[in-house]
Design a protein around this motif. Structure first.
Motif, PDB file in Angstrom:
ATOM      1  N   GLU A  84       0.824  -1.212   0.000  1.00 10.57           N
ATOM      2  CA  GLU A  84       0.000   0.000   0.000  1.00 10.57           C
ATOM      3  C   GLU A  84       0.857   1.260   0.000  1.00 10.57           C
ATOM      4  O   GLU A  84       0.473   2.275  -0.590  1.00 10.57           O
ATOM      5  CB  GLU A  84      -0.930  -0.015   1.216  1.00 10.57           C
ATOM      6  CG  GLU A  84      -2.076  -1.014   1.100  1.00 10.57           C
ATOM      7  CD  GLU A  84      -3.089  -0.842   2.218  1.00 10.57           C
ATOM      8  OE1 GLU A  84      -3.103   0.241   2.842  1.00 10.57           O
ATOM      9  OE2 GLU A  84      -3.855  -1.780   2.470  1.00 10.57           O
ATOM     10  N   ARG A  85       2.006   1.207   0.636  1.00  7.01           N
ATOM     11  CA  ARG A  85       2.873   2.385   0.678  1.00  7.01           C
ATOM     12  C   ARG A  85       3.496   2.694  -0.676  1.00  7.01           C
ATOM     13  O   ARG A  85       4.014   3.802  -0.888  1.00  7.01           O
ATOM     14  CB  ARG A  85       3.979   2.161   1.706  1.00  7.01           C
ATOM     15  CG  ARG A  85       4.922   1.022   1.344  1.00  7.01           C
ATOM     16  CD  ARG A  85       6.102   0.895   2.300  1.00  7.01           C
ATOM     17  NE  ARG A  85       7.009  -0.162   1.895  1.00  7.01           N
ATOM     18  CZ  ARG A  85       6.909  -1.427   2.287  1.00  7.01           C
ATOM     19  NH1 ARG A  85       5.920  -1.789   3.114  1.00  7.01           N
ATOM     20  NH2 ARG A  85       7.771  -2.345   1.870  1.00  7.01           N
ATOM     21  N   ASP A  86       3.468   1.707  -1.597  1.00  5.96           N
ATOM     22  CA  ASP A  86       4.113   1.900  -2.894  1.00  5.96           C
ATOM     23  C   ASP A  86       3.244   2.674  -3.880  1.00  5.96           C
ATOM     24  O   ASP A  86       3.771   3.139  -4.900  1.00  5.96           O
ATOM     25  CB  ASP A  86       4.477   0.538  -3.500  1.00  5.96           C
ATOM     26  CG  ASP A  86       5.463  -0.224  -2.630  1.00  5.96           C
ATOM     27  OD1 ASP A  86       6.289   0.431  -1.979  1.00  5.96           O
ATOM     28  OD2 ASP A  86       5.386  -1.475  -2.597  1.00  5.96           O
ATOM     29  N   ALA A  87       1.954   2.803  -3.612  1.00  8.74           N
ATOM     30  CA  ALA A  87       1.062   3.568  -4.485  1.00  8.74           C
ATOM     31  C   ALA A  87       1.022   5.009  -3.998  1.00  8.74           C
ATOM     32  O   ALA A  87       0.526   5.289  -2.896  1.00  8.74           O
ATOM     33  CB  ALA A  87      -0.329   2.955  -4.501  1.00  8.74           C
ATOM     34  N   ILE A  88       1.536   5.922  -4.810  1.00 10.73           N
ATOM     35  CA  ILE A  88       1.609   7.346  -4.449  1.00 10.73           C
ATOM     36  C   ILE A  88       0.790   8.117  -5.480  1.00 10.73           C
ATOM     37  O   ILE A  88       1.308   8.505  -6.540  1.00 10.73           O
ATOM     38  CB  ILE A  88       3.067   7.834  -4.423  1.00 10.73           C
ATOM     39  CG1 ILE A  88       3.928   6.892  -3.571  1.00 10.73           C
ATOM     40  CG2 ILE A  88       3.153   9.254  -3.885  1.00 10.73           C
ATOM     41  CD1 ILE A  88       5.395   7.239  -3.566  1.00 10.73           C
ATOM     42  N   PRO A  89      -0.499   8.359  -5.224  1.00  5.34           N
ATOM     43  CA  PRO A  89      -1.330   9.043  -6.224  1.00  5.34           C
ATOM     44  C   PRO A  89      -0.876  10.465  -6.520  1.00  5.34           C
ATOM     45  O   PRO A  89      -0.982  10.927  -7.661  1.00  5.34           O
ATOM     46  CB  PRO A  89      -2.726   9.019  -5.593  1.00  5.34           C
ATOM     47  CG  PRO A  89      -2.674   7.933  -4.564  1.00  5.34           C
ATOM     48  CD  PRO A  89      -1.276   7.919  -4.064  1.00  5.34           C
ATOM     49  N   GLY A  90      -0.356  11.176  -5.507  1.00  5.05           N
ATOM     50  CA  GLY A  90       0.049  12.555  -5.737  1.00  5.05           C
ATOM     51  C   GLY A  90       1.166  12.695  -6.745  1.00  5.05           C
ATOM     52  O   GLY A  90       1.254  13.712  -7.444  1.00  5.05           O
ATOM     53  N   GLN A  91       2.024  11.692  -6.853  1.00  3.48           N
ATOM     54  CA  GLN A  91       3.123  11.715  -7.813  1.00  3.48           C
ATOM     55  C   GLN A  91       2.908  10.778  -8.989  1.00  3.48           C
ATOM     56  O   GLN A  91       3.777  10.668  -9.856  1.00  3.48           O
ATOM     57  CB  GLN A  91       4.434  11.351  -7.105  1.00  3.48           C
ATOM     58  CG  GLN A  91       4.773  12.252  -5.934  1.00  3.48           C
ATOM     59  CD  GLN A  91       6.052  11.822  -5.233  1.00  3.48           C
ATOM     60  OE1 GLN A  91       6.870  11.095  -5.800  1.00  3.48           O
ATOM     61  NE2 GLN A  91       6.234  12.264  -4.002  1.00  3.48           N
ATOM     62  N   GLN A  92       1.761  10.082  -8.994  1.00  2.00           N
ATOM     63  CA  GLN A  92       1.423   9.105 -10.046  1.00  2.00           C
ATOM     64  C   GLN A  92       2.504   8.035 -10.178  1.00  2.00           C
ATOM     65  O   GLN A  92       2.983   7.719 -11.272  1.00  2.00           O
ATOM     66  CB  GLN A  92       1.209   9.791 -11.396  1.00  2.00           C
ATOM     67  CG  GLN A  92      -0.053  10.615 -11.476  1.00  2.00           C
ATOM     68  CD  GLN A  92      -0.317  11.134 -12.877  1.00  2.00           C
ATOM     69  OE1 GLN A  92      -0.754  12.262 -13.055  1.00  2.00           O
ATOM     70  NE2 GLN A  92      -0.051  10.323 -13.880  1.00  2.00           N
ATOM     71  N   SER A 124      -0.860   5.982 -15.097  1.00  2.00           N
ATOM     72  CA  SER A 124      -1.859   6.930 -15.576  1.00  2.00           C
ATOM     73  C   SER A 124      -2.794   7.350 -14.443  1.00  2.00           C
ATOM     74  O   SER A 124      -2.968   6.602 -13.464  1.00  2.00           O
ATOM     75  CB  SER A 124      -2.670   6.304 -16.718  1.00  2.00           C
ATOM     76  OG  SER A 124      -3.394   5.181 -16.244  1.00  2.00           O
ATOM     77  N   PRO A 125      -3.427   8.509 -14.549  1.00  2.00           N
ATOM     78  CA  PRO A 125      -4.393   8.913 -13.510  1.00  2.00           C
ATOM     79  C   PRO A 125      -5.563   7.943 -13.379  1.00  2.00           C
ATOM     80  O   PRO A 125      -6.083   7.743 -12.277  1.00  2.00           O
ATOM     81  CB  PRO A 125      -4.848  10.296 -13.979  1.00  2.00           C
ATOM     82  CG  PRO A 125      -3.752  10.800 -14.872  1.00  2.00           C
ATOM     83  CD  PRO A 125      -3.205   9.576 -15.540  1.00  2.00           C
ATOM     84  N   ASP A 126      -5.996   7.329 -14.493  1.00  2.00           N
ATOM     85  CA  ASP A 126      -7.113   6.386 -14.425  1.00  2.00           C
ATOM     86  C   ASP A 126      -6.788   5.203 -13.522  1.00  2.00           C
ATOM     87  O   ASP A 126      -7.675   4.673 -12.840  1.00  2.00           O
ATOM     88  CB  ASP A 126      -7.474   5.887 -15.822  1.00  2.00           C
ATOM     89  CG  ASP A 126      -8.093   6.975 -16.678  1.00  2.00           C
ATOM     90  OD1 ASP A 126      -8.541   7.983 -16.091  1.00  2.00           O
ATOM     91  OD2 ASP A 126      -8.120   6.821 -17.906  1.00  2.00           O
ATOM     92  N   ALA A 127      -5.538   4.792 -13.510  1.00  2.00           N
ATOM     93  CA  ALA A 127      -5.161   3.649 -12.678  1.00  2.00           C
ATOM     94  C   ALA A 127      -5.398   3.947 -11.202  1.00  2.00           C
ATOM     95  O   ALA A 127      -5.881   3.087 -10.454  1.00  2.00           O
ATOM     96  CB  ALA A 127      -3.697   3.285 -12.932  1.00  2.00           C
TER      97      ALA A 127
END
Length: 430
Positions: A257-265, A283-286
């Motif tokens: 979970e820590r590996d997903a960084i939406p702010g930096q995509q 991508s943002p959709d992901a």
């Protein structure tokens, strides 16, 4: 039973029994163990697996090599030949058997141990084994062993016997799977151009020729159909992440979970070969589908939550981290709906084609994202794909048909010479 090296061996009717097995132990010191029919470990293979682990080979390599060694050991068991007494005639017969024999048909685990239960019939639109798929154009899995499978098996067995020859194991004197030295007469890489890569000059004597195939991608219109066939937000998030990051299927499943960084995509993965941690742009959709999956299908139903918890979970209790086999089963259901035969690795090829065909994307960046050692590996994605070649050929024939339907212009009518007319009418002196 005929003699071990006798010419009367009947390879046409030889069927390998399902004896022995490759056991997954779950122990990092010995991930896989090859067992004989009595359930005892096969010591030569155990020593070879230790050598592979010491050479920093992943557990998946042991699984792949173990299946080839199990096939060879079953061949030896049915002919009552000791592994260190195998001759080149035995290796030759094994190679011929793999080339001509049908692959064993294994029942689904739900049907094992139930002789009255038969596997379900394939759908009517499913192509015959070894024939092109009408949707993708890829050949379906045939009933014979593929050339790549036979080549991999030959390499595994040759390196296995090379290892034991160096150790002087048992009564082994020669490698049953030797190199073919007749293919490289003279000095290796003679007259080599410095502009070209070095090519292997020697191959196994019984190694088949493997045709080089262009990587297959999913066209944009078909990708939309694949995405629409998914039922859960988790599967949509996985598909969008695979296509946008270019990560291998098993690499993306290692994320926490820590590996997903939406702010930096960014999504962090552990690379397959080097086991190095790397962050990949997505991508943002992901991330939109990922958030929907977490809120509605994971955290909302009680899945474990935390920075060090796996990012992908099964959708039913008991909660288990999603592995490659479960992801493969998910994508297989999509193929059954569409009548296609795409693989999870085709999603990586799709991402590779999209990035290499972007004129504003440097090849050095694509090489780093895909994790290739050499930039020359990207050459196969620069070449036109099968779909592009077919579309260009169809467009060419359409232009030819339009030219046939266009009216042919009439030839210009003959005219008088202007100078002769001027002289005739006295406009200029003769």
């Amino acid at each position: 039973m005929p003699a071990a090296d006798g010419p009367a061996r009947d390879l046409k009717n030889l069927v390998l029994p399902e004896i022995g097995r490759l056991l997954e132990t779950g122990d990092q010191w010995e991930p896989y163990r090859l067992l004989d029919p009595a359930g005892d470990p096969v010591r030569p293979v155990t020593l070879y697996f230790k050598e592979l682990l010491a050479a920093d080979s992943p557990a998946t390599t042991l699984y792949s090599y173990g299946n080839d060694l199990l096939r060879w050991w079953r061949f030896l068991w049915i002919l009552r030949i000791e592994w260190d007494r195998a001759t080149r005639e035995n290796a030759r017969d094994f190679t011929l058997w793999m080339k001509q024999a049908d692959k064993p048909v294994r029942l689904h685990w739900r049907h094992r141990g139930k002789p009255w239960a038969t596997p379900p019939l394939p759908p009517a639109r499913k192509p015959a084994p070894g024939t092109p798929n009408p949707v993708t154009g890829k050949l379906s899995i045939g009933t014979k062993y593929a050339a790549s499978t036979r080549a991999h098996c030959e390499t595994v067995l040759r390196t296995f016997y090379d290892f034991h020859l160096e150790r002087n194991s048992g009564s082994l004197l020669v490698n049953p799977f030797p190199l073919d030295r007749s293919r490289s007469r003279g000095r290796p890489n003679a007259h080599h151009s410095p502009m070209d890569d070095f090519k292997p000059q020697r191959a196994g004597r019984y190694r088949p020729k493997v045709p080089e195939q262009a990587p297959r991608r999913i066209p944009d219109n078909k990708y939309t159909e694949v995405f629409a066939s998914l039922r859960y937000h988790r599967d949509r998030a996985l598909l969008a992440s695979w296509v946008s990051t270019g990560a291998r299927a098993e690499e993306l499943l290692t994320s926490k979970e820590r590996d997903a960084i939406p702010g930096q995509q960014l999504i962090g993965v552990i690379r397959k070969g080097t086991r190095v941690y790397q962050q990949l742009p997505a991508s943002p959709d992901a991330f939109v589908w990922l958030r929907l999956y977490q809120e509605e299908e994971a955290w909302g139903k009680g899945a474990p939550r935390g920075r060090n918890q796996p990012l992908w979970w099964t959708l039913r209790r008991p909660w288990r981290p999603l592995n490659y086999h479960a992801a493969y089963a998910m994508f297989k259901r999509v193929n059954e709906i569409l009548g296609a035969n795409w693989t999870l690795h085709d999603l990586r090829h799709t991402a590779s084609y999209r990035m290499t065909n972007d004129p504003e994307m440097s090849m050095a960046y694509v090489q780093h994202i895909l994790g290739h050692k050499y930039q020359s590996t990207l050459q196969k994605y620069i070449n036109p794909s099968r779909d592009e070649v077919i579309a260009a050929g169809i467009a060419h024939h359409a232009r030819q048909e339009r030219k046939k339907r266009e009216p042919t212009p009439a030839p210009p009518s003959p005219a008088y010479n202007p100078e002769s007319l001027a002289v005739l009418f006295g406009e200029t002196p003769a």
